[in-house]
Design an enzyme around this catalytic site. Structure first.
Site: not given
Length: 293
Positions: A44-45, A107, A133, A138, A161, A203
């Protein structure tokens, strides 16, 4: 097991949004020198959501080549389509990644059984260590500890994660899994407590800006040295908070640019950090002892 400070690396870009390979190489050398334990490519980052598949895979290969085996590279290969996640994971393995990080399908809100079958299918299709994860904030999807426990028995699935910030999940997941199943946090603010409770590392976003401090704090916590971990973490708390003053990775990319490590570049729909937030992030960097350019 990969442990410690696993930095979810920003993707350097030029002002027109092109991937900046020279800055990426410089950034990787910086992290290796500073003691970062592993790097995540295109998480994501790393703006995975705005990179096309060719760029995504090329970036993983570039990072693997630049790191050259000095620390592990974990490739972000999650998707809300199981077939796409399998394809990305296969390409990450071909690129030489050490492991893959797979976000829950976002989603489309699968059931727990759908999540189990999704991850089981990827693990069966690609023989590479895979880290689940979970980031409901999000994805609108929560991978529950009981489902993690089922998946921990699947070959190739080696860790999770857990980015909910719910500290009780450390013990819950540990009690439901074996000692060799890795449990990482994705929440910088609670990462010290997470590791004191038995987590295997973070992370981290903060690790982009203060890599040595984050590494030292996490290992102190994993050793059970609360006093030292608290002493190292105290100056980092402003970063833990203010690097999320706008949507990640907006503040952290601005901060890394302020350090002179990357240029000013981000892709729409994300925008550069607005001026009214500059002082908050800059002050947090100073508090953490980070050198600004």
């Amino acid at each position: 097991m990969i442990q410690g400070s696993i930095v979810a690396l920003v993707t350097p870009m030029t002002e027109n949004g092109a991937v900046d390979e020279l800055s990426l190489k410089k950034l990787i050398e910086f992290h290796i020198e500073q003691g970062t334990d592993a790097l995540v490519a295109v998480g994501t980052t790393g703006e995975s959501a705005t990179l096309d598949e060719d760029e995504h895979c090329a970036l993983i290969k570039l990072m693997v080549d630049c790191v050259a085996g000095r620390i592990p590279v974990i490739a972000g290969t999650g998707a809300n389509c199981t077939r796409e996640a399998i394809s990305l994971t296969k390409k990450a393995k071909l690129a030489g990644a050490d492991a893959c990080l797979l976000v829950t399908p976002y989603y489309n809100k699968p059931t727990q059984e759908g999540l189990f079958l999704h991850y089981q299918a990827i693990a069966a299709a690609v023989d590479i260590p895979q880290i689940l994860y979970n980031v409901p904030g999000r994805t609108a999807c929560d991978l529950l500890p009981e489902t993690v426990a089922r998946l921990a028995k699947v070959p190739n699935i080696v860790g999770v994660k857990e980015a909910t910030g719910i500290l009780e999940r450390v013990k819950l997941i540990r009690d439901l899994t074996s000692d060799d199943f890795a449990i990482y946090t994705g929440d910088d603010a609670s990462s010290m407590e997470f590791c004191l409770l038995g987590g295997n590392g973070s992370i981290t976003v903060t690790g982009n800006v203060a890599p040595k401090q984050v590494h030292d704090m996490l290992f102190a916590a994993m050793r059970g040295d609360r006093e030292l971990a608290e002493a190292i973490d105290a100056p980092l708390r402003g970063l833990h908070s203010n690097l999320f003053i706008q949507s990640n990775p907006i503040p952290v990319k601005w901060a890394v640019a302020e350090m002179g490590l990357i240029n000013k570049g981000i892709r729409l729909p994300l925008t550069w950090l607005t001026e009214d937030c500059h002082d908050a992030v800059r002050n947090a960097m100073r508090q953490a002892g980070v050198s600004l350019s």
